[in-house]
Motif scaffolding. Structure first.
Motif, PDB file in Angstrom:
ATOM      1  N   GLU A   1       0.880  -1.142  -0.057  1.00 53.95           N
ATOM      2  CA  GLU A   1      -0.166  -0.130  -0.214  1.00 53.95           C
ATOM      3  C   GLU A   1       0.874   1.195  -0.077  1.00 53.95           C
ATOM      4  O   GLU A   1       1.989   1.393   0.533  1.00 53.95           O
ATOM      5  N   ALA A   2       0.362   2.437  -0.484  1.00 54.18           N
ATOM      6  CA  ALA A   2       1.126   3.523  -0.504  1.00 54.18           C
ATOM      7  C   ALA A   2       0.268   4.754   0.096  1.00 54.18           C
ATOM      8  O   ALA A   2      -1.250   4.733  -0.221  1.00 54.18           O
ATOM      9  N   GLU A   3       0.651   5.224   1.252  1.00 50.45           N
ATOM     10  CA  GLU A   3      -0.064   6.435   1.736  1.00 50.45           C
ATOM     11  C   GLU A   3       0.698   7.675   1.469  1.00 50.45           C
ATOM     12  O   GLU A   3       1.860   8.011   1.423  1.00 50.45           O
ATOM     13  N   PHE A   4      -0.203   8.696   0.990  1.00 52.07           N
ATOM     14  CA  PHE A   4      -0.025   9.837   0.423  1.00 52.07           C
ATOM     15  C   PHE A   4      -0.088  11.023   1.767  1.00 52.07           C
ATOM     16  O   PHE A   4      -1.401  11.239   2.271  1.00 52.07           O
ATOM     17  N   ILE A   5       0.799  11.310   2.148  1.00 44.04           N
ATOM     18  CA  ILE A   5       0.840  12.122   3.427  1.00 44.04           C
ATOM     19  C   ILE A   5       0.904  13.826   3.160  1.00 44.04           C
ATOM     20  O   ILE A   5       2.162  14.131   2.655  1.00 44.04           O
ATOM     21  N   GLY A   6       0.102  14.561   3.541  1.00 48.67           N
ATOM     22  CA  GLY A   6       0.055  15.877   3.361  1.00 48.67           C
ATOM     23  C   GLY A   6      -0.728  16.538   2.116  1.00 48.67           C
ATOM     24  O   GLY A   6      -0.477  17.674   1.771  1.00 48.67           O
ATOM     25  N   GLU A   7      -1.374  15.463   1.383  1.00 43.58           N
ATOM     26  CA  GLU A   7      -2.120  15.778   0.442  1.00 43.58           C
ATOM     27  C   GLU A   7      -3.176  16.600   0.609  1.00 43.58           C
ATOM     28  O   GLU A   7      -3.747  16.737   1.691  1.00 43.58           O
ATOM     29  N   LYS A   8      -3.559  17.696  -0.217  1.00 42.41           N
ATOM     30  CA  LYS A   8      -4.743  18.816   0.029  1.00 42.41           C
ATOM     31  C   LYS A   8      -5.945  17.840  -0.335  1.00 42.41           C
ATOM     32  O   LYS A   8      -5.861  16.885  -1.193  1.00 42.41           O
ATOM     33  N   ARG A   9      -6.992  18.360  -0.165  1.00 44.23           N
ATOM     34  CA  ARG A   9      -8.134  17.981  -0.471  1.00 44.23           C
ATOM     35  C   ARG A   9      -8.201  17.827  -2.121  1.00 44.23           C
ATOM     36  O   ARG A   9      -7.667  18.627  -2.763  1.00 44.23           O
ATOM     37  N   PRO A  10      -8.579  16.929  -2.667  1.00 44.72           N
ATOM     38  CA  PRO A  10      -8.489  16.649  -4.181  1.00 44.72           C
ATOM     39  C   PRO A  10      -8.922  17.783  -4.873  1.00 44.72           C
ATOM     40  O   PRO A  10     -10.227  18.178  -4.373  1.00 44.72           O
ATOM     41  N   ALA A  11      -8.373  18.370  -5.872  1.00 34.80           N
ATOM     42  CA  ALA A  11      -8.907  19.576  -6.396  1.00 34.80           C
ATOM     43  C   ALA A  11     -10.095  18.901  -7.449  1.00 34.80           C
ATOM     44  O   ALA A  11     -10.402  17.907  -7.585  1.00 34.80           O
TER      45      ALA A  11
END
Ligand code: FES
Ligand code: FES
Ligand code: FES
Lengths: 359, 359, 359
Positions: free
Chosen positions: B207-217
């Motif tokens: 699995e890949a965790e994406f950290i610090g991503e903003k709310r999807p545009a």
């Protein structure tokens, strides 16, 4: 005891299609009346064949490939009973010999330029071609029993099936499927009446006689035989490719359905049906009913045989199992394989086997 | 530093398609409500399968080939919870056992006549079949997280993609393509914000965790998460074929999209999507918007994956290159290959890798 | 004496298709005006190729396969003269170099990521590509005789034929078929006038001059040359793939039809026809008539060549025979085979052969 056999010697894993090309034999290429002044193209054993009538009106069959640049000869035209290729105009006579090369000054064009010719014969209303082109003048094909005979009405029809010749022959001569695939048309499901079956194997044929069968139930039976009483019913396979169904009711009714199978290629079979009927009711009066029923039956057979072929191909080959009531299938296959190996003429004591099945 | 890897060990020349059939595993064959009184036909690993409900209403899966003459069983009909072949009427029970051969007097027809049966299970609204028919009674499939859970709305859908299971899984779990192939729908092109990615590899998943991503545009983000703030976003592949996308925004929003992939054949993959949503806005209100967006995304993915497959076939095989932002593709392939070799259960220390990418 | 030759060394059994891919050579990929701001996709030797104009408006040809996940690049779009893949947005310049990988932080993405590039050249109104992508900067292609020359009107057209390059070249340069396949259009059948043919073979070409030919009969002849008198007629094959037909009538009429053949794949050939005409009658007035006649001729040639290919495939290969009036076919094949082996530059004494044929 039910004998359970597989259609092959080895028990497991898919086998290739049951294809045995018997080349030294006659096959129907066309109904005679359909070959007139036009060029027809057909196939045999996967090879394209061009058919036309020569100057003497006799049928000619050539490999449908111009020896020059391999254009299909069936795209050409007839010029004085000779076939002129549509590309560069080479011309071939009824022996396949090249008789004209446009533009060429010399006449020395007869080496290697001939088209491959198949022997032909017109008989019983069909155009026959001989499967082996290296046999120039084979003995004529057998006559079809009852065809155009006195007191019989004969009708011819043709249709294509996407299945091996073996699968088509087995289908035409099979009894149990009629109650399921053609449910209600001429046998009812779940029959519980035991009848005797006698299977006779001869050098060039195998036949099954069904003894004690009642008049076929359903609409076909009622049209065929309005009275009741026992029936003589024989299903017969004759080499190389005839599937014959014979019904008799007393003196007055006799039906001989001979299906002449032509292997267009390994998995496409053209059926030429020759149907001869003697009956008290005028045959021309029965014919419209037969047609309607036959069309429906044929449509259902064509459909299931195509689905069978597709499934076999998806799995990379056949994987059949059989029981005693697969009465003729295995022996048809043995006959075809022997004939392909050229063992047709091996003298063989006729054998006979008897058992019971439910109808 | 960007790690550049090819999808295979050897660096040059086209490779065969990335196909690894993991047979000892459960796959979804149908949405439960779509298997009612009718017979369905599907495929698994290229093999035709027939699905129906037996007398006890439980799903049955048989190889879609009659052991008699190989007609497809799916052309038959159900008679008292048994499957009757449409050709000669052989009948099979829910274990695949042949229980009736029309016409046959003896009952001794049970040798070799059975249809191949696959274990089935109904759970989470899906019909599952076990890929290895020689395992009669395997442990049930895993449950799908959040499926029909309290406070969640669950929706199911299915569609087919002409691509390998591996290509479909990589596509579903890939982040960068969303800005290009689905441009504007939920990510914008040329993103310049670096975020952290943590990739965790376990025995049966990666699995890949994406950290610090903003709310999807874009429109998807605005519907999914009307407020702003950080997001928990995890993309996850679970053996044998689950591609899971999870989004969380605080306590109130949680979306679990589990795509259960079924390899119909080497280059055709059926996706069973199971979409579970918890949100402050009633899920039934959001659903119509999701549907419209999902349909458009899926249509674009289906199209590019088909074009990708066609190009690969034209060139006789895959020739891929990868960079660091191909986050999961290579590890999914390693998991599939290990599972195909039966090495799933090999105990393995979970590994973790961290790097940055731009979104 | 008529020399009878087969198209191959060995005399019997079908041979594979006459395919010789000459890679170190220029082929036309497009008519120049058809490559504007849009991306085109074509093929060469079976390989998909994407064509576009770079920032400097010069044509660019890349292998139509993204090095990332093998999506076709022709599905992408042009961004500032660079080609952006439609799947994950990788971007390629006019040398095929990958200049952007979305999401990637590092710039170290230039290893293995380049798209394969073919040299291009724009000349005589055509876009040419060089068949061997490992030659970065080959010498420009030859100019086409009379193309856009003073006093000449030049027209370009393109069409596809389902046949080998060899079969198409032989067809275009063949005289006898015009009386049959195109019967009546510009030669009559069964011609009996002997004329002299001189065949000249050079290192890179072979040509046939027809001496003493009358003005072509039929409608084409009447339009082309309203007066009468002798004709200079030369049919010419120039490596790698030009089939040229030249007619001259005195000073005032000169027609140069150069057909530039591009092997899209082994059995599909794209013809780029470049037709230049000098005549007393204004060429723009003749053109509509030429067009109508050419369309009909081309349609007939396309049809017979496709049928020829299909027949050859059905039989598993070619089985040709030839006579003296197959003037150029065999020598074209020898030139192609030598060129494929890289023997084009072998110095060779020009040879000449003279014989008669009937027209
Ligand atoms: S192909 Fe038949 S004449 Fe040339
Ligand atoms: S093929 Fe199924 S019963 Fe015969
Ligand atoms: S396939 Fe072209 S960018 Fe990924």
């Amino acid at each position: 005891m039910a004998v359970i056999e597989t259609n092959r010697d080895e028990p497991q894993g898919p086998k290739p299609l049951s294809v045995a090309f018997v080349r030294d034999a006659w096959y129907v290429a066309s109904i005679g009346t359909e070959l007139k002044s036009k060029i027809l193209s057909t196939r045999l054993f996967g090879q394209p064949i061009v058919l036309f009538r020569g100057a003497d009106n006799r049928p000619v069959a050539l490999l449908d490939r111009c020896p020059h640049r391999n254009a299909p000869l069936s795209e050409g035209k007839l010029v004085e009973g000779q076939l002129q290729c549509g590309y560069h105009g080479w011309r071939f006579d009824s022996q396949g010999a090249c008789v004209h090369v446009p533009g060429l000054c010399s006449e020395d064009y007869r080496r290697n330029q001939n088209a491959t010719r198949f022997a032909t014969y017109e008989q019983d209303g069909f155009i026959w071609i001989y499967g082996n082109p290296s046999v120039a003048d084979p003995a004529p094909p057998e006559s079809i029993a009852c065809c155009d005979a006195k007191n019989y009405m004969t009708r011819r029809a043709t249709y294509d099936v996407e299945a091996t010749l073996h699968a088509v022959a087995e289908n035409i001569l099979d009894v149990p499927h009629t109650a399921y695939l053609h449910g209600g048309l001429f046998r009812k499901q779940g029959g519980e009446t035991p009848i005797d079956v006698v299977v006779r194997r001869m050098a060039d044929r195998v036949e099954a006689e069904f003894i004690g069968e009642k008049r076929p139930a359903g609409i076909v039976g009622r049209i065929l035989a309005p009275g009741s009483g026992d029936v003589i019913h024989v299903d017969r396979f004759i080499l190389p490719s005839w599937a014959q169904v014979e019904y008799q009711l007393g003196e007055s009714y006799h039906m001989m359905g001979t299906n002449l199978l032509t292997p267009l290629d390994a998995r496409t079979t053209r059926v030429f049906a020759c149907f001869s009927l003697k009956s008290r009711i005028p045959a021309w009066l029965l014919w419209p009913f037969f047609r309607i029923v036959a069309k429906r039956i044929i449509k259902q057979d064509i459909r299931i045989l195509k689905l069978q072929s597709e499934t076999i191909e998806l799995f990379g080959g056949e994987q059949f199992t059989s029981t005693e009531v697969d009465v003729l299938g295995l022996q048809i296959w043995q006959l075809l394989k022997q004939a392909q190996r050229g063992e047709t003429q091996v003298s063989r004591e006729p054998s006979e086997r008897r058992f019971q099945m439910l109808v």
